[in-house]
Design a protein around this motif. Structure first.
Motif, PDB file in Angstrom:
ATOM      1  N   PHE A  90       0.829  -1.204   0.000  1.00 11.61           N
ATOM      2  CA  PHE A  90       0.000   0.000   0.000  1.00 11.61           C
ATOM      3  C   PHE A  90       0.866   1.257   0.000  1.00 11.61           C
ATOM      4  N   VAL A  91       2.020   1.184   0.640  1.00 10.29           N
ATOM      5  CA  VAL A  91       2.884   2.358   0.810  1.00 10.29           C
ATOM      6  C   VAL A  91       4.003   2.410  -0.227  1.00 10.29           C
ATOM      7  N   LEU A  92       4.530   1.239  -0.624  1.00  9.93           N
ATOM      8  CA  LEU A  92       5.766   1.183  -1.405  1.00  9.93           C
ATOM      9  C   LEU A  92       5.707   1.947  -2.725  1.00  9.93           C
ATOM     10  N   PRO A  93       4.675   1.769  -3.576  1.00 13.71           N
ATOM     11  CA  PRO A  93       4.681   2.522  -4.844  1.00 13.71           C
ATOM     12  C   PRO A  93       4.699   4.034  -4.632  1.00 13.71           C
ATOM     13  N   GLY A  94       3.900   4.518  -3.686  1.00 15.45           N
ATOM     14  CA  GLY A  94       3.893   5.954  -3.417  1.00 15.45           C
ATOM     15  C   GLY A  94       5.223   6.445  -2.876  1.00 15.45           C
ATOM     16  N   PHE A  95       5.854   5.636  -2.007  1.00  8.59           N
ATOM     17  CA  PHE A  95       7.159   6.009  -1.461  1.00  8.59           C
ATOM     18  C   PHE A  95       8.202   6.115  -2.568  1.00  8.59           C
ATOM     19  N   VAL A  96       8.255   5.111  -3.444  1.00  7.97           N
ATOM     20  CA  VAL A  96       9.231   5.125  -4.534  1.00  7.97           C
ATOM     21  C   VAL A  96       8.988   6.321  -5.454  1.00  7.97           C
ATOM     22  N   LEU A  97       7.709   6.593  -5.745  1.00  6.28           N
ATOM     23  CA  LEU A  97       7.391   7.724  -6.612  1.00  6.28           C
ATOM     24  C   LEU A  97       7.769   9.050  -5.959  1.00  6.28           C
ATOM     25  N   MET A  98       7.442   9.219  -4.680  1.00  8.44           N
ATOM     26  CA  MET A  98       7.809  10.451  -3.980  1.00  8.44           C
ATOM     27  C   MET A  98       9.316  10.614  -3.900  1.00  8.44           C
ATOM     28  N   LEU A  99      10.017   9.507  -3.718  1.00  2.00           N
ATOM     29  CA  LEU A  99      11.478   9.554  -3.676  1.00  2.00           C
ATOM     30  C   LEU A  99      12.030  10.023  -5.018  1.00  2.00           C
ATOM     31  N   GLY A 100      11.497   9.457  -6.102  1.00  9.22           N
ATOM     32  CA  GLY A 100      11.934   9.874  -7.428  1.00  9.22           C
ATOM     33  C   GLY A 100      11.599  11.327  -7.718  1.00  9.22           C
ATOM     34  N   ILE A 101      10.402  11.749  -7.319  1.00  3.85           N
ATOM     35  CA  ILE A 101       9.993  13.143  -7.541  1.00  3.85           C
ATOM     36  C   ILE A 101      10.898  14.092  -6.765  1.00  3.85           C
ATOM     37  N   ALA A 102      11.226  13.722  -5.516  1.00  4.95           N
ATOM     38  CA  ALA A 102      12.117  14.569  -4.719  1.00  4.95           C
ATOM     39  C   ALA A 102      13.479  14.705  -5.389  1.00  4.95           C
ATOM     40  N   GLY A 103      13.990  13.585  -5.941  1.00  2.00           N
ATOM     41  CA  GLY A 103      15.267  13.641  -6.648  1.00  2.00           C
ATOM     42  C   GLY A 103      15.210  14.543  -7.862  1.00  2.00           C
ATOM     43  N   VAL A 104      14.150  14.412  -8.657  1.00  2.00           N
ATOM     44  CA  VAL A 104      13.970  15.273  -9.833  1.00  2.00           C
ATOM     45  C   VAL A 104      13.850  16.729  -9.405  1.00  2.00           C
ATOM     46  N   TYR A 105      13.152  16.951  -8.313  1.00  2.00           N
ATOM     47  CA  TYR A 105      12.923  18.320  -7.837  1.00  2.00           C
ATOM     48  C   TYR A 105      14.229  19.007  -7.465  1.00  2.00           C
ATOM     49  N   VAL A 106      15.082  18.321  -6.696  1.00  2.00           N
ATOM     50  CA  VAL A 106      16.323  18.971  -6.252  1.00  2.00           C
ATOM     51  C   VAL A 106      17.329  19.103  -7.397  1.00  2.00           C
ATOM     52  N   LEU A 107      17.242  18.211  -8.391  1.00  7.77           N
ATOM     53  CA  LEU A 107      18.203  18.269  -9.489  1.00  7.77           C
ATOM     54  C   LEU A 107      17.779  19.224 -10.593  1.00  7.77           C
ATOM     55  N   TYR A 108      16.485  19.255 -10.878  1.00  4.46           N
ATOM     56  CA  TYR A 108      16.010  20.028 -12.026  1.00  4.46           C
ATOM     57  C   TYR A 108      14.989  21.112 -11.658  1.00  4.46           C
ATOM     58  N   GLY A 109      14.353  20.982 -10.507  1.00  7.81           N
ATOM     59  CA  GLY A 109      13.388  21.986 -10.070  1.00  7.81           C
ATOM     60  C   GLY A 109      12.111  22.025 -10.879  1.00  7.81           C
ATOM     61  N   ASP A 110      11.874  21.029 -11.745  1.00  8.51           N
ATOM     62  CA  ASP A 110      10.673  21.027 -12.591  1.00  8.51           C
ATOM     63  C   ASP A 110      10.070  19.631 -12.592  1.00  8.51           C
ATOM     64  N   VAL A 111       8.864  19.524 -12.088  1.00  5.64           N
ATOM     65  CA  VAL A 111       8.167  18.231 -12.070  1.00  5.64           C
ATOM     66  C   VAL A 111       6.836  18.364 -12.808  1.00  5.64           C
ATOM     67  N   GLY A 112       6.827  19.237 -13.825  1.00  4.79           N
ATOM     68  CA  GLY A 112       5.583  19.534 -14.531  1.00  4.79           C
ATOM     69  C   GLY A 112       4.953  18.328 -15.193  1.00  4.79           C
ATOM     70  N   VAL A 113       5.758  17.508 -15.878  1.00  2.00           N
ATOM     71  CA  VAL A 113       5.212  16.339 -16.575  1.00  2.00           C
ATOM     72  C   VAL A 113       4.595  15.363 -15.580  1.00  2.00           C
TER      73      VAL A 113
END
Length: 444
Positions: A90-113
């Motif tokens: 129940f938690v794992l897919p959301g955790f992995v996605l949030m982790l990936g989004i956080a990485g994209v956010y700090v590296l590129y600052g754009d999560v529009g897609v």
């Protein structure tokens, strides 16, 4: 429904729990709705009465009630391994996605897609929520007195801001009184069928088993915290995150909505892990990703450690901070279920408790309506104000902030699922694509 319940294989259950974990959008209202649709209506793995009994217990616990409900049902079906599988997936897919989004956010600052895709799925969840409220309400509220309890519970939370535990206590007392005054309403008939009356074997735990669960849960939860405090000390980002989110796990009664303001204040103003703008981004992302809304802690934990990595690479520190924050938040959820569920199951047919739970079930319907309305208003309107006066505390949407794209997608999803019976996955996929197109056109 008639006939015996279907007992799934563990492999079949794993597939369903993974599916739920991947598409559990919409906060607790949407997630409870999704589980009800799949497990009660379609798969018929548990009865309506057992589902609501489990939901009542989970509503009383600190932590995300939908994740705990999944853990409880997984435990009912396949004991401890079933509970672990259901709760983790129940938690794992959301955790992995949030982790990936956080990485994209700090590296590129754009999560529009990413936000475009998730925006469409979130709007589609409106259809799941509406359908579940109608179904659960019809089956749980079979008398005008129960409708009255549900309505009063909704008004108490929505309009007067009455604390959630007091609402549940009032509903339980109403149920006990109803057992004496209107037993035909508050004391339902005995469960029909052997599969309903029979207790699962795991509902007869020994004292030794209970002690082992308690010690194991306490060790998995407490030892990492104690080790971090002993080796790094208070003031280090890892120790502070572990300590703060451990404390927060004990006070999140009534779901994540009840504690988000406190968490935001502490994370932004006291600890400085994340800025106000970043916190708004994190909350918006958590609302549109699958899994519990409280998974915003993954984003906060990542950015907090990324900004203060010490000798570690910032990305590694961010991953460790996110993982640690998530671990100390969710380990207690499993502990509450594995400790309490066996005893809650054994109390199902006690007369006064059954009456109290009938009252609580009616109140929970009101709570779900409140969560559903909260979710719908925040999906459809960019700005939501709050009016206070005469003892009332009423949220109100700013009409000019209506998100026309979200309204159109929500209407499309409702028409597809409720009128034309299009499958959940096809509806979500179509809405995700439309959300991405709306984002690209600047209207989502």
């Amino acid at each position: 429904m008639t006939g015996r319940r279907m007992q799934p294989s563990f492999k079949d259950a794993l597939r369903v729990w993974l599916k739920i974990g991947l598409v559990s959008f919409g906060g607790p209202a949407g997630q409870i709705a999704l589980m009800h649709r799949l497990i009660v209506e379609e798969k018929r793995w548990v009865s309506e009465a057992r589902f609501l009994h489990a939901l009542n217990y989970c509503m009383l616990l600190p932590g995300p009630e939908a994740q705990q409900l999944a853990t409880y049902i997984g435990w009912l079906l396949h004991r401890t391994r079933g509970g672990l599988a259901a709760g983790i997936l129940f938690v794992l897919p959301g955790f992995v996605l949030m982790l990936g989004i956080a990485g994209v956010y700090v590296l590129y600052g754009d999560v529009g897609v990413i936000r475009g895709l998730l925006f469409g799925m979130q709007a589609a969840t409106l259809a799941i929520v509406v359908e579940a409220v109608l179904r659960i309400g019809r089956k749980a509220l079979k008398h005008r007195l129960l409708w009255g309890i549900a309505a009063l519970s909704f008004l108490a939370i929505f309009a007067f801001g009455v604390p959630f535990p007091l609402v549940i206590l009032g509903a339980a007392l109403a149920g006990v009184a109803g057992a004496w005054l209107r037993p035909a309403v508050f004391l339902p008939a005995q469960p029909g069928g052997a599969d309903e009356a029979m207790l699962p074997q795991q509902a007869h735990p020994s004292a030794g088993w209970t002690l082992r669960v308690l010690l194991s849960g306490a060790a998995l939860w407490g030892l990492p915290l104690l080790l971090l405090l002993a080796t790094l000390g208070v003031g280090h980002v890892f120790a502070d995150e572990a300590l703060f989110f451990s404390k927060m796990a004990l006070v999140t009664f009534g779901g994540a909505y009840a504690v988000l303001a406190y968490m935001t204040q502490q994370a932004v103003e006291r600890y400085g892990w994340i800025g106000p703008t970043e916190m708004v981004q994190g909350l918006a992302l958590a609302e549109t990703t699958p899994g519990p809304l409280i998974l915003v802690i993954t984003f906060v934990g990542f950015l907090g450690a990324y900004g203060d990595p010490g000798a570690l690479h910032p990305l590694l520190a961010g991953v460790l901070g996110a993982s640690l924050s998530t671990w100390v938040t969710f380990v207690p959820c499993f502990l509450w279920i594995f400790l309490g569920a066996p005893y809650i199951e054994r109390l199902r047919n006690r007369r006064l408790l059954s009456a109290a739970l009938t009252g609580i079930t009616a109140a929970v319907v009101g709570v779900i309506v409140n969560l559903s309305l909260w979710f719908a208003v925040h999906v459809l309107f960019a700005e939501v104000g709050r009016w206070q006066g005469w003892g009332l505390c009423l949220p109100f949407p700013v009409v000019s902030s209506l998100d026309v794209a979200a309204l159109a997608l929500g209407a499309f999803a409702m028409l597809a699922m409720l009128r034309f019976r299009v499958s959940l996955l096809k509806t979500l996929a179509a809405c995700a694509l439309l959300g991405l197109l709306a984002q690209a056109a600047g209207i989502g």
